[in-house]
Design an enzyme around this catalytic site. Structure first.
Site, PDB file in Angstrom:
ATOM      1  N   MET A   1       6.530   3.580  13.091  1.00 24.74           N
ATOM      2  CA  MET A   1       5.299   2.855  13.385  1.00 24.74           C
ATOM      3  C   MET A   1       5.393   2.110  14.712  1.00 24.74           C
ATOM      4  SD  MET A   1       3.028   0.197  11.075  1.00 24.74           S
ATOM      5  CE  MET A   1       2.438   1.469   9.960  1.00 24.74           C
ATOM      6  N   GLY A   2       6.526   1.432  14.944  1.00 22.91           N
ATOM      7  CA  GLY A   2       6.679   0.702  16.197  1.00 22.91           C
ATOM      8  C   GLY A   2       6.600   1.613  17.410  1.00 22.91           C
TER       9      GLY A   2
ATOM     10  N   ASN B   1       5.985  -5.822   7.105  1.00 23.83           N
ATOM     11  CA  ASN B   1       5.501  -6.160   5.769  1.00 23.83           C
ATOM     12  C   ASN B   1       6.271  -7.338   5.189  1.00 23.83           C
ATOM     13  OD1 ASN B   1       3.384  -4.299   5.355  1.00 23.83           O
ATOM     14  ND2 ASN B   1       4.843  -2.665   4.937  1.00 23.83           N
TER      15      ASN B   1
ATOM     16  N   SER C   1      -1.704  -1.560   8.596  1.00 21.60           N
ATOM     17  CA  SER C   1      -1.814  -0.349   7.793  1.00 21.60           C
ATOM     18  C   SER C   1      -2.260   0.796   8.686  1.00 21.60           C
ATOM     19  CB  SER C   1      -2.831  -0.556   6.659  1.00 21.60           C
ATOM     20  OG  SER C   1      -2.950   0.607   5.867  1.00 21.60           O
TER      21      SER C   1
ATOM     22  N   GLY D   1       0.115   3.837   8.805  1.00 20.65           N
ATOM     23  CA  GLY D   1       1.174   4.817   8.656  1.00 20.65           C
ATOM     24  C   GLY D   1       1.305   5.731   9.858  1.00 20.65           C
TER      25      GLY D   1
ATOM     26  N   LYS E   1      -2.386  -8.165   3.344  1.00 18.49           N
ATOM     27  CA  LYS E   1      -1.726  -6.852   3.383  1.00 18.49           C
ATOM     28  C   LYS E   1      -0.976  -6.581   2.081  1.00 18.49           C
ATOM     29  CE  LYS E   1      -0.183  -3.015   5.279  1.00 18.49           C
ATOM     30  NZ  LYS E   1       1.069  -2.644   4.662  1.00 18.49           N
TER      31      LYS E   1
ATOM     32  N   HIS F   1      -3.561  -5.521  -0.318  1.00 21.58           N
ATOM     33  CA  HIS F   1      -3.963  -4.174   0.114  1.00 21.58           C
ATOM     34  C   HIS F   1      -3.004  -3.132  -0.444  1.00 21.58           C
ATOM     35  CE1 HIS F   1      -3.152  -0.859   2.971  1.00 21.58           C
ATOM     36  NE2 HIS F   1      -4.430  -0.886   3.304  1.00 21.58           N
ATOM     37  N   ASN F   2      -1.705  -3.382  -0.330  1.00 24.09           N
ATOM     38  CA  ASN F   2      -0.722  -2.419  -0.811  1.00 24.09           C
ATOM     39  C   ASN F   2      -0.700  -2.343  -2.328  1.00 24.09           C
ATOM     40  OD1 ASN F   2      -0.164  -2.223   1.908  1.00 24.09           O
ATOM     41  ND2 ASN F   2       2.040  -2.132   1.607  1.00 24.09           N
TER      42      ASN F   2
ATOM     43  N   GLU G   1      -3.443  -0.125  -3.225  1.00 25.11           N
ATOM     44  CA  GLU G   1      -3.001   1.238  -2.903  1.00 25.11           C
ATOM     45  C   GLU G   1      -2.184   1.830  -4.045  1.00 25.11           C
ATOM     46  OE1 GLU G   1       0.442   2.596   0.012  1.00 25.11           O
ATOM     47  OE2 GLU G   1      -1.301   1.889   1.133  1.00 25.11           O
ATOM     48  N   TYR G   2      -1.306   1.018  -4.628  1.00 26.80           N
ATOM     49  CA  TYR G   2      -0.520   1.492  -5.772  1.00 26.80           C
ATOM     50  C   TYR G   2      -1.436   1.963  -6.894  1.00 26.80           C
ATOM     51  CZ  TYR G   2       4.030  -0.444  -4.228  1.00 26.80           C
ATOM     52  OH  TYR G   2       5.201  -0.702  -3.567  1.00 26.80           O
TER      53      TYR G   2
END
Length: 302
Positions: free
Chosen positions: A11-12, A95, A121, A123, A173, A176-177, A180-181
């Site tokens: 991601m970075g 995160n 977010s 990915g 966040k 948010h995750n 998502e789960y």
């Protein structure tokens, strides 16, 4: 605007590429020399130490940290705080647990450093599609970071926003995750039921494609599901083992501490735990109990 990117994981590295494509000057640092060289080949300015990072930025500086949550983030933030000057800006885009973020923000105030937390977010698709960013911190600090956030977002006015003070970005966040789960678990259960249904010869890839258009359950997750099924209908070579990176646990713990009922998210997390057990002891005990009270047959292990 110029900024440093600390941590060149997938991601970075992608965020660095997107910023360079938008005309920003990016200084990069990572413990992996190959990652730094790859970023340099793409137009970034490489640094080999944190002192080197600070030296290659003009004051007031902005440094974006993208390293694993917990001790690695603490170590990097502490090391940078010792090197940066009053008025410089530190950003944690990983995160992190929001409670750690609030603690770090308070500590950095003693050094007169600004701190912004960005729950990020997107990915592997963020490079092309842009990143969704939930931002916490003082309004002035977030406004100062606006050119970077607008460059990383899907559009300058979409997909990002300041959601509250320090810690709020990582809190949102985290939730948010957790959501998502739950969404992933619901899709997985529905497709599992269809996969098990005899007599209809259901084509799961076809069904996913049907649902992608006009259905109330259409989503980007469904798009990705359809793509996965098209490439590998039987999911051959994929183990039924689902890791978790921590945010779902934090969400469930927060719910317990707050007294909020989150049955879907909590059960989705529990199912991930379950996926990692090859022969759960509890299930063996269930079989043993049925044998004890009812004489029911026990299936031998292989």
């Amino acid at each position: 605007m110029e900024i440093a990117m600390i941590g060149l994981g997938k991601m970075g590295a992608n965020m660095t590429t997107r910023l360079l494509g938008k005309g920003h000057r990016v200084v990069v640092y990572d413990v992996n020399e190959e990652a730094v060289r790859a970023a340099e080949a793409g137009g970034a300015i490489g640094a080999r130490t944190l002192d080197d990072v600070v030296g290659k930025l003009a004051a007031p500086r902005a440094v974006w940290v993208m390293v694993p949550a917990g001790k690695p983030t603490d170590a990097v933030v502490t090391a940078l705080a010792e090197r940066l000057s009053p008025g410089d800006l530190l950003i944690d885009g990983g995160n992190s647990n929001y409670k750690d973020t609030m603690r770090r923000a308070d500590a950095l105030k003693e050094n007169a450093l600004q701190f912004v937390d960005v729950g990020t977010s997107g990915g592997v698709w963020g490079l092309s599609e842009g990143y969704s960013m939930m931002v916490g911190g003082e309004e002035a600090a977030v406004e100062r970071l606006r050119p970077i956030l607008e460059a990383l977002a899907p559009a300058s006015d979409k997909g990002w926003g300041r959601v509250g003070p320090s810690g709020a970005g990582h809190f949102v966040k985290m939730v948010h995750n957790g959501i998502e789960y739950g969404l992933m678990q619901a899709y997985a259960e529905g497709f599992e039921l269809m996969h098990r249904k005899d007599g209809f010869g259901l084509d799961l890839g076809q069904i996913a494609e049907i649902w992608r258009h006009g259905s109330v359950v259409r989503s980007w997750l469904l798009d990705l599901t359809a793509d996965a099924l098209a490439k590998n209908p039987g999911l051959d070579g994929i183990a039924a083992y689902v890791p978790d990176s921590g945010e779902g646990r934090w969400t469930a713990i927060e719910a317990i501490e707050t007294g909020v009922s989150l049955p879907v998210i909590t059960m989705a997390l529990q199912n991930r735990f379950r996926s990692r057990e090859e022969a759960p002891f509890g299930d063996k005990l269930l079989a043993a109990m049925r044998n004890q009270f009812g004489g029911h047959a026990v299936k031998g292990s292989k």
